[in-house]
Structures are given as C-alpha cells and as structure tokens.
Design a protein around this motif. Structure first.
Motif, PDB file in Angstrom:
ATOM      1  N   SER A   1       0.867  -1.181   0.000  1.00  0.00           N
ATOM      2  CA  SER A   1       0.000   0.000   0.000  1.00  0.00           C
ATOM      3  C   SER A   1       0.900   1.226   0.000  1.00  0.00           C
ATOM      4  O   SER A   1       2.089   1.108   0.259  1.00  0.00           O
ATOM      5  N   PRO A   2       0.340   2.397  -0.262  1.00  0.00           N
ATOM      6  CA  PRO A   2       1.186   3.589  -0.176  1.00  0.00           C
ATOM      7  C   PRO A   2       1.768   3.702   1.247  1.00  0.00           C
ATOM      8  O   PRO A   2       1.044   3.648   2.223  1.00  0.00           O
ATOM      9  N   ALA A   3       3.082   3.768   1.329  1.00  0.00           N
ATOM     10  CA  ALA A   3       3.743   3.785   2.632  1.00  0.00           C
ATOM     11  C   ALA A   3       4.056   5.206   3.066  1.00  0.00           C
ATOM     12  O   ALA A   3       4.572   5.990   2.276  1.00  0.00           O
ATOM     13  N   GLN A   4       3.730   5.512   4.309  1.00  0.00           N
ATOM     14  CA  GLN A   4       4.099   6.820   4.846  1.00  0.00           C
ATOM     15  C   GLN A   4       5.617   6.912   4.963  1.00  0.00           C
ATOM     16  O   GLN A   4       6.202   7.939   4.685  1.00  0.00           O
ATOM     17  N   HIS A   5       6.228   5.811   5.376  1.00  0.00           N
ATOM     18  CA  HIS A   5       7.683   5.721   5.470  1.00  0.00           C
ATOM     19  C   HIS A   5       8.109   4.436   4.771  1.00  0.00           C
ATOM     20  O   HIS A   5       7.572   3.372   5.057  1.00  0.00           O
ATOM     21  N   PRO A   6       9.073   4.494   3.863  1.00  0.00           N
ATOM     22  CA  PRO A   6       9.510   3.283   3.173  1.00  0.00           C
ATOM     23  C   PRO A   6      10.288   2.357   4.104  1.00  0.00           C
ATOM     24  O   PRO A   6      10.796   2.774   5.142  1.00  0.00           O
ATOM     25  N   GLY A   7      10.369   1.109   3.708  1.00  0.00           N
ATOM     26  CA  GLY A   7      11.120   0.133   4.481  1.00  0.00           C
ATOM     27  C   GLY A   7      10.869  -1.269   3.958  1.00  0.00           C
ATOM     28  O   GLY A   7      10.225  -1.461   2.925  1.00  0.00           O
ATOM     29  N   VAL A   8      11.379  -2.240   4.693  1.00  0.00           N
ATOM     30  CA  VAL A   8      11.243  -3.649   4.323  1.00  0.00           C
ATOM     31  C   VAL A   8      10.694  -4.399   5.527  1.00  0.00           C
ATOM     32  O   VAL A   8      11.129  -4.181   6.662  1.00  0.00           O
ATOM     33  N   GLY A   9       9.734  -5.281   5.265  1.00  0.00           N
ATOM     34  CA  GLY A   9       9.178  -6.124   6.312  1.00  0.00           C
ATOM     35  C   GLY A   9       9.548  -7.574   6.065  1.00  0.00           C
ATOM     36  O   GLY A   9       9.680  -7.995   4.907  1.00  0.00           O
ATOM     37  N   LEU A  10       9.711  -8.319   7.143  1.00  0.00           N
ATOM     38  CA  LEU A  10      10.054  -9.730   7.048  1.00  0.00           C
ATOM     39  C   LEU A  10       9.051 -10.556   7.840  1.00  0.00           C
ATOM     40  O   LEU A  10       8.703 -10.205   8.972  1.00  0.00           O
ATOM     41  N   TYR A  11       8.569 -11.636   7.231  1.00  0.00           N
ATOM     42  CA  TYR A  11       7.828 -12.653   7.958  1.00  0.00           C
ATOM     43  C   TYR A  11       8.838 -13.737   8.290  1.00  0.00           C
ATOM     44  O   TYR A  11       9.480 -14.287   7.400  1.00  0.00           O
ATOM     45  N   LEU A  12       8.981 -14.040   9.573  1.00  0.00           N
ATOM     46  CA  LEU A  12       9.971 -15.012   9.995  1.00  0.00           C
ATOM     47  C   LEU A  12       9.343 -16.394  10.118  1.00  0.00           C
ATOM     48  O   LEU A  12       8.128 -16.529  10.301  1.00  0.00           O
ATOM     49  N   ALA A  13      10.162 -17.409  10.025  1.00  0.00           N
ATOM     50  CA  ALA A  13       9.683 -18.791  10.002  1.00  0.00           C
ATOM     51  C   ALA A  13       8.944 -19.181  11.279  1.00  0.00           C
ATOM     52  O   ALA A  13       8.067 -20.027  11.242  1.00  0.00           O
ATOM     53  N   ASP A  14       9.259 -18.544  12.396  1.00  0.00           N
ATOM     54  CA  ASP A  14       8.583 -18.891  13.648  1.00  0.00           C
ATOM     55  C   ASP A  14       7.277 -18.122  13.844  1.00  0.00           C
ATOM     56  O   ASP A  14       6.654 -18.210  14.891  1.00  0.00           O
ATOM     57  N   GLY A  15       6.860 -17.352  12.833  1.00  0.00           N
ATOM     58  CA  GLY A  15       5.619 -16.587  12.920  1.00  0.00           C
ATOM     59  C   GLY A  15       5.813 -15.150  13.353  1.00  0.00           C
ATOM     60  O   GLY A  15       4.896 -14.339  13.268  1.00  0.00           O
ATOM     61  N   ALA A  16       6.993 -14.806  13.834  1.00  0.00           N
ATOM     62  CA  ALA A  16       7.276 -13.427  14.231  1.00  0.00           C
ATOM     63  C   ALA A  16       7.505 -12.578  12.981  1.00  0.00           C
ATOM     64  O   ALA A  16       7.600 -13.093  11.867  1.00  0.00           O
ATOM     65  N   ARG A  17       7.574 -11.272  13.187  1.00  0.00           N
ATOM     66  CA  ARG A  17       7.832 -10.352  12.080  1.00  0.00           C
ATOM     67  C   ARG A  17       8.945  -9.403  12.467  1.00  0.00           C
ATOM     68  O   ARG A  17       9.141  -9.099  13.634  1.00  0.00           O
ATOM     69  N   ALA A  18       9.658  -8.927  11.468  1.00  0.00           N
ATOM     70  CA  ALA A  18      10.696  -7.914  11.669  1.00  0.00           C
ATOM     71  C   ALA A  18      10.416  -6.768  10.701  1.00  0.00           C
ATOM     72  O   ALA A  18       9.919  -6.989   9.593  1.00  0.00           O
ATOM     73  N   PHE A  19      10.722  -5.566  11.138  1.00  0.00           N
ATOM     74  CA  PHE A  19      10.458  -4.370  10.343  1.00  0.00           C
ATOM     75  C   PHE A  19      11.737  -3.558  10.247  1.00  0.00           C
ATOM     76  O   PHE A  19      12.404  -3.326  11.253  1.00  0.00           O
ATOM     77  N   LEU A  20      12.068  -3.127   9.037  1.00  0.00           N
ATOM     78  CA  LEU A  20      13.253  -2.319   8.801  1.00  0.00           C
ATOM     79  C   LEU A  20      12.840  -1.006   8.130  1.00  0.00           C
ATOM     80  O   LEU A  20      13.041  -0.813   6.929  1.00  0.00           O
ATOM     81  N   PRO A  21      12.236  -0.090   8.873  1.00  0.00           N
ATOM     82  CA  PRO A  21      11.886   1.201   8.270  1.00  0.00           C
ATOM     83  C   PRO A  21      13.143   2.001   7.964  1.00  0.00           C
ATOM     84  O   PRO A  21      14.124   1.945   8.709  1.00  0.00           O
ATOM     85  N   PHE A  22      13.108   2.731   6.854  1.00  0.00           N
ATOM     86  CA  PHE A  22      14.239   3.561   6.458  1.00  0.00           C
ATOM     87  C   PHE A  22      14.233   4.832   7.314  1.00  0.00           C
ATOM     88  O   PHE A  22      13.244   5.556   7.344  1.00  0.00           O
ATOM     89  N   ILE A  23      15.346   5.098   7.971  1.00  0.00           N
ATOM     90  CA  ILE A  23      15.444   6.234   8.890  1.00  0.00           C
ATOM     91  C   ILE A  23      16.180   7.420   8.274  1.00  0.00           C
ATOM     92  O   ILE A  23      15.735   8.547   8.356  1.00  0.00           O
ATOM     93  N   TYR A  24      17.340   7.151   7.666  1.00  0.00           N
ATOM     94  CA  TYR A  24      18.161   8.205   7.050  1.00  0.00           C
ATOM     95  C   TYR A  24      18.687   7.707   5.711  1.00  0.00           C
ATOM     96  O   TYR A  24      18.871   6.509   5.504  1.00  0.00           O
ATOM     97  N   THR A  25      18.985   8.649   4.825  1.00  0.00           N
ATOM     98  CA  THR A  25      19.689   8.367   3.580  1.00  0.00           C
ATOM     99  C   THR A  25      20.743   9.442   3.387  1.00  0.00           C
ATOM    100  O   THR A  25      20.614  10.552   3.904  1.00  0.00           O
ATOM    101  N   ALA A  26      21.781   9.100   2.640  1.00  0.00           N
ATOM    102  CA  ALA A  26      22.815  10.090   2.313  1.00  0.00           C
ATOM    103  C   ALA A  26      23.476   9.686   1.005  1.00  0.00           C
ATOM    104  O   ALA A  26      23.871   8.532   0.831  1.00  0.00           O
ATOM    105  N   ALA A  27      23.575  10.627   0.099  1.00  0.00           N
ATOM    106  CA  ALA A  27      24.311  10.404  -1.146  1.00  0.00           C
ATOM    107  C   ALA A  27      25.803  10.388  -0.836  1.00  0.00           C
ATOM    108  O   ALA A  27      26.236  10.807   0.248  1.00  0.00           O
ATOM    109  N   HIS A  28      26.586   9.920  -1.781  1.00  0.00           N
ATOM    110  CA  HIS A  28      28.041   9.866  -1.611  1.00  0.00           C
ATOM    111  C   HIS A  28      28.573  11.238  -1.198  1.00  0.00           C
ATOM    112  O   HIS A  28      28.273  12.258  -1.812  1.00  0.00           O
ATOM    113  N   GLY A  29      29.353  11.269  -0.133  1.00  0.00           N
ATOM    114  CA  GLY A  29      29.973  12.500   0.341  1.00  0.00           C
ATOM    115  C   GLY A  29      29.048  13.432   1.105  1.00  0.00           C
ATOM    116  O   GLY A  29      29.465  14.501   1.524  1.00  0.00           O
TER     117      GLY A  29
END
Length: 145
Positions: A103-131
């Motif tokens: 769905s349209p995300a307010q904040h981008p990131g990656v979600g994981l469904y884990l084999a034991d039924g748990a979930r992990a979330f990796l929301p993007f916090i910061y970005t920086a171009a080279h230098g």
C-alpha cells in the motif's frame, strides 16, 4: 542475520549495525555508489499462525538498484533489499516485502515474515548520497541518494 545476507549482495559494500539514543538498533547499508541507508530494526511476536504450513517465498531476481543517473530511490532500495534478503535463503526468513508494494507507505522500508511466525520491520530512517551527511531528522529521506 540481515547483516550477513546484505553484506554478500552485489552493489552493497558493507552492512553494519548502528545505534543512537532514540533508536537502539538498526543497520547502516553502504552501496557501491557511496550512498548510505540507515534502517531501524523492530520486531513483533508470532501472530498464532502456523508458519510451518507456509513454504518460504521464492527469491525474485535482483532488480536494478540504480536509476539512469546512478541514484537510488527509496522504492528501488525496498525492491532491491527485499530481493537480496529472499535470495539469502535464510531458513529464518519465510518471506519479505517492501512497504510500498502492499500500500502507499508513509515511510519506506522492508518487512520480514519469519519462520517462527514473528515479524521484523526495517523502516528507512536516514539516507545520504556519496559524500553527504544524512538529514538530522529521522524519516526525512532524500528523493534520490
């Protein structure tokens, strides 16, 4: 687990953990272009479904990370990191998805469904171009980095 999988990916030169007083843990991913992406890591317990009944998702081919100008967008990063995490064939990861694909995300990131039924979330916090330095406010991401 994510550090090991992501560090082996083409176009990723290193993956390390980071922390600060506001976010106790996360990943800093450095790309071959010199751009960097910081994610948080949060988790949620199992939802009561039987994960053993579900087969692990097949890894999609790695999508292009860089656009024609050699930049990364949040959407491209989501797609790339999702594919890399699935391609790692870690038995702990049942499936992965980019926030913007469901769905349209307010904040981008990656979600994981884990084999034991748990979930992990990796929301993007910061970005920086080279230098460049990342923005001082969390979740204020560059359009391309």
């Amino acid at each position: 687990m994510c550090i090991e999988i992501l560090a082996k990916a083409p176009d990723i030169t290193s993956t390390t953990s980071w922390s600060d007083s506001g976010r106790p843990c996360g990943l800093m991913i450095a790309f071959s272009s010199g751009a960097r992406l910081w994610t948080a890591i949060t988790t949620a317990g199992a939802t009561g479904t039987d994960p053993s009944a579900e087969a692990p998702a097949a890894a999609p081919p790695l999508p292009a990370l860089f656009d024609d100008a050699g930049k990364i967008t949040a959407t491209r990063a989501e797609q790339y990191l999702t594919a890399v995490l699935l391609a790692g064939l870690a038995p702990q990861i049942a499936s992965a998805y980019g926030y913007s694909t469901t769905s349209p995300a307010q904040h981008p990131g990656v979600g994981l469904y884990l084999a034991d039924g748990a979930r992990a979330f990796l929301p993007f916090i910061y970005t920086a171009a080279h230098g460049k330095k990342p923005h001082t406010r969390p979740f204020h991401l560059d359009a391309a980095f």
